[in-house]
Design a protein around this motif. Structure first.
Motif, short mmCIF file in Angstrom:
data_model
loop_
_atom_site.label_atom_id
_atom_site.label_comp_id
_atom_site.label_asym_id
_atom_site.label_seq_id
_atom_site.Cartn_x
_atom_site.Cartn_y
_atom_site.Cartn_z
N ALA A 1 0.83 -1.21 0.00
CA ALA A 1 0.00 0.00 0.00
C ALA A 1 0.86 1.26 0.00
O ALA A 1 0.58 2.21 -0.74
CB ALA A 1 -0.95 0.00 1.19
N VAL A 2 1.91 1.26 0.81
CA VAL A 2 2.82 2.42 0.85
C VAL A 2 3.45 2.63 -0.53
O VAL A 2 3.49 3.75 -1.04
CB VAL A 2 3.91 2.24 1.94
CG1 VAL A 2 5.02 3.26 1.78
CG2 VAL A 2 3.28 2.33 3.32
N ALA A 3 3.92 1.56 -1.14
CA ALA A 3 4.55 1.67 -2.47
C ALA A 3 3.56 2.18 -3.52
O ALA A 3 3.90 3.04 -4.34
CB ALA A 3 5.12 0.32 -2.89
N LEU A 4 2.34 1.68 -3.48
CA LEU A 4 1.34 2.11 -4.47
C LEU A 4 0.99 3.59 -4.30
O LEU A 4 0.90 4.32 -5.29
CB LEU A 4 0.08 1.25 -4.34
CG LEU A 4 0.21 -0.20 -4.81
CD1 LEU A 4 -1.01 -1.01 -4.37
CD2 LEU A 4 0.40 -0.27 -6.31
N HIS A 5 0.78 4.03 -3.08
CA HIS A 5 0.40 5.44 -2.86
C HIS A 5 1.59 6.37 -3.10
O HIS A 5 1.41 7.49 -3.59
CB HIS A 5 -0.24 5.62 -1.49
CG HIS A 5 -1.61 5.02 -1.45
ND1 HIS A 5 -2.70 5.63 -2.00
CD2 HIS A 5 -2.05 3.82 -0.99
CE1 HIS A 5 -3.76 4.85 -1.86
NE2 HIS A 5 -3.38 3.74 -1.25
N ARG A 6 2.78 5.91 -2.82
CA ARG A 6 3.97 6.69 -3.16
C ARG A 6 4.05 6.87 -4.67
O ARG A 6 4.31 7.96 -5.16
CB ARG A 6 5.22 6.00 -2.63
CG ARG A 6 6.50 6.78 -2.90
CD ARG A 6 7.70 6.08 -2.29
NE ARG A 6 8.89 6.86 -2.42
CZ ARG A 6 9.67 6.87 -3.50
NH1 ARG A 6 9.36 6.12 -4.53
NH2 ARG A 6 10.75 7.63 -3.54
N ARG A 7 3.80 5.80 -5.39
CA ARG A 7 3.77 5.87 -6.85
C ARG A 7 2.73 6.89 -7.33
O ARG A 7 3.00 7.69 -8.23
CB ARG A 7 3.44 4.49 -7.43
CG ARG A 7 3.32 4.48 -8.96
CD ARG A 7 2.52 3.31 -9.45
NE ARG A 7 1.14 3.44 -9.01
CZ ARG A 7 0.20 2.55 -9.22
NH1 ARG A 7 0.48 1.42 -9.82
NH2 ARG A 7 -1.04 2.76 -8.81
N ASN A 8 1.56 6.89 -6.71
CA ASN A 8 0.50 7.82 -7.09
C ASN A 8 0.94 9.28 -6.86
O ASN A 8 0.70 10.14 -7.71
CB ASN A 8 -0.78 7.53 -6.34
CG ASN A 8 -1.37 6.18 -6.70
OD1 ASN A 8 -1.01 5.58 -7.71
ND2 ASN A 8 -2.25 5.68 -5.86
N PHE A 9 1.56 9.54 -5.71
CA PHE A 9 2.03 10.89 -5.42
C PHE A 9 3.11 11.32 -6.41
O PHE A 9 3.10 12.44 -6.91
CB PHE A 9 2.59 11.00 -3.99
CG PHE A 9 1.53 11.24 -2.96
CD1 PHE A 9 0.78 12.40 -2.94
CD2 PHE A 9 1.28 10.30 -1.98
CE1 PHE A 9 -0.19 12.63 -1.98
CE2 PHE A 9 0.32 10.51 -1.01
CZ PHE A 9 -0.42 11.68 -1.01
N LEU A 10 4.06 10.42 -6.69
CA LEU A 10 5.13 10.76 -7.62
C LEU A 10 4.61 10.98 -9.04
O LEU A 10 5.08 11.88 -9.74
CB LEU A 10 6.21 9.68 -7.61
CG LEU A 10 7.00 9.56 -6.30
CD1 LEU A 10 7.96 8.38 -6.38
CD2 LEU A 10 7.72 10.85 -5.97
N ALA A 11 3.64 10.19 -9.46
CA ALA A 11 3.05 10.36 -10.80
C ALA A 11 2.32 11.70 -10.88
O ALA A 11 2.42 12.40 -11.90
CB ALA A 11 2.09 9.21 -11.11
N ALA A 12 1.60 12.08 -9.83
CA ALA A 12 0.91 13.37 -9.83
C ALA A 12 1.92 14.51 -9.87
O ALA A 12 1.73 15.49 -10.58
CB ALA A 12 0.02 13.50 -8.59
N ARG A 13 3.00 14.38 -9.12
CA ARG A 13 4.03 15.42 -9.11
C ARG A 13 4.69 15.54 -10.49
O ARG A 13 4.95 16.64 -10.96
CB ARG A 13 5.10 15.11 -8.08
CG ARG A 13 6.09 16.25 -7.98
CD ARG A 13 7.27 15.97 -7.10
NE ARG A 13 6.92 15.57 -5.76
CZ ARG A 13 7.78 15.05 -4.92
NH1 ARG A 13 9.02 14.84 -5.27
NH2 ARG A 13 7.40 14.71 -3.71
N ALA A 14 4.93 14.42 -11.15
CA ALA A 14 5.54 14.43 -12.48
C ALA A 14 4.63 15.13 -13.50
O ALA A 14 5.12 15.74 -14.45
CB ALA A 14 5.85 13.02 -12.93
N ARG A 15 3.33 15.03 -13.29
CA ARG A 15 2.38 15.71 -14.18
C ARG A 15 2.19 17.17 -13.77
O ARG A 15 1.39 17.88 -14.36
CB ARG A 15 1.03 15.00 -14.15
CG ARG A 15 1.03 13.64 -14.80
CD ARG A 15 -0.37 13.05 -14.91
NE ARG A 15 -1.09 12.99 -13.65
CZ ARG A 15 -1.13 11.96 -12.83
NH1 ARG A 15 -0.47 10.87 -13.12
NH2 ARG A 15 -1.82 12.00 -11.71
#
Length: 129
Positions: free
Chosen positions: A103-117
């Motif tokens: 869960a931590v890895a998935l939500h970290r991925r979501n935050f990083l993807a939003a930041r990249a956009r």
């Protein structure tokens, strides 16, 4: 049925309900992470799971209800023995920890993807520019 036995059943029932709530939050966190939904609901679910984890750690990685069960007459102090299968109850930490890490890895991925956009993930679940 004597009073201690009834109280022990109540403690074990409470533990089962608390376990179900915590695991439902864990399942939601994994589901939301996979779906890219890092939102307020995920935050609430994460708070429940984090709270349970902190309590578990603070009690030496034992359920705090174990001492209560022992005082009420259970020889082992187990609060899971009659409402969950023994193999499952015995392996709960081994099952739960990888789910937390996922869960931590998935939500970290979501935050990083939003930041990249160039987006900020709001607690409403919508992305803002």
């Amino acid at each position: 049925m004597d009073r201690d036995r009834m109280a022990l059943m109540a403690v074990k029932s409470f533990h089962t309900l608390a376990w179900f709530l915590i695991e439902a939050c864990m399942v939601y966190l994994v589901y939301a992470g996979i779906r890219g939904r890092t939102d307020r609901r995920a935050g609430v679910a994460a708070s429940v799971v984090a709270g349970e984890t902190l309590i578990f750690a603070a009690y030496g990685f034992h359920c705090p209800l174990t001492a209560v069960a022992r005082k009420l007459g259970d020889e082992t102090g187990s609060v899971t023995d009659i409402y969950l299968p023994k193999w499952f109850a015995r392996n709960l930490p081994a099952i739960h920890v990888p789910l937390i890490l996922l869960a931590v890895a998935l939500h970290r991925r979501n935050f990083l993807a939003a930041r990249a956009r160039g987006q900020t993930v709001l607690l409403t679940g919508r992305a803002a520019r």
